[in-house]
Design a protein around this motif. Structure first.
Motif: not given
Length: 184
Positions: A141-170
């Protein structure tokens, strides 16, 4: 018991169905074989769909094979962390782009490291994610200068398409869920 994730890439070769691919029937056959191969090897860290040797594809074949495969991937029915398309030529890349744009989907061109399809807004997000390597939502979000919800929405789509991997942290002290993202 959790099956061990296959770390070596799993490759599906498209040209075994011909150098010129047409008809929905051939698309159904190829997609079924792809899904069976993934199921047999699941879970898969990286699925590579190799189009080398495929000269051209019709829109009907591409939609039946790849368009419907990406619908299954987004729905979570495919057990692969990442998916890349390789070996595309100008003709096959155009067929993939048309198919994915019509379905409002996108894919990663593993040779060019770009997104193909309906990815106008996400292309910059994917490129920034590639440069960050492993990151959390706030860093993107900082790198793109967008809000956290906006970054989350984009990341969700990238994960669904297999472009990124998501791992839950503590679990953070303040509660909620926190994830780390990386390239598959």
């Amino acid at each position: 018991m959790n099956p061990t994730k296959r770390e070596a890439p799993l490759t599906f070769t498209v040209c075994k169905y011909g150098s010129f691919l047409f008809t929905r029937a051939v698309g159904i056959s190829a997609r079924s074989a792809l899904q069976e191969q993934v199921e047999a090897a699941a879970p898969v860290a990286m699925l590579i769909i190799d189009f080398a040797g495929t000269d051209a594809m019709t829109n009907s074949f591409t939609d039946e094979f790849l368009g419907k495969f990406y619908v299954s991937l987004a729905a979570g029915d495919v057990n692969a962390d990442g998916v890349q398309l390789v070996g595309l030529n100008e003709e096959t890349r155009d067929a993939v782009a048309v198919c994915l744009e019509r379905r409002k989907q996108f894919a990663v061109d593993g040779d060019a490291h770009i997104l193909i399809g309906d990815a106008e807004v996400l292309a910059e997000t994917y490129e920034r994610a590639r440069s960050l390597g492993t990151f959390r939502t706030a860093a993107l979000a900082d790198a793109l200068q967008v809000s956290l919800p906006n970054a989350n929405n984009r990341l969700k789509r990238l994960v669904e398409a297999g472009a990124l991997r998501r791992e839950r942290t503590a679990v953070p002290e303040r509660g909620g869920k926190e994830f780390t993202y990386s390239l598959p």
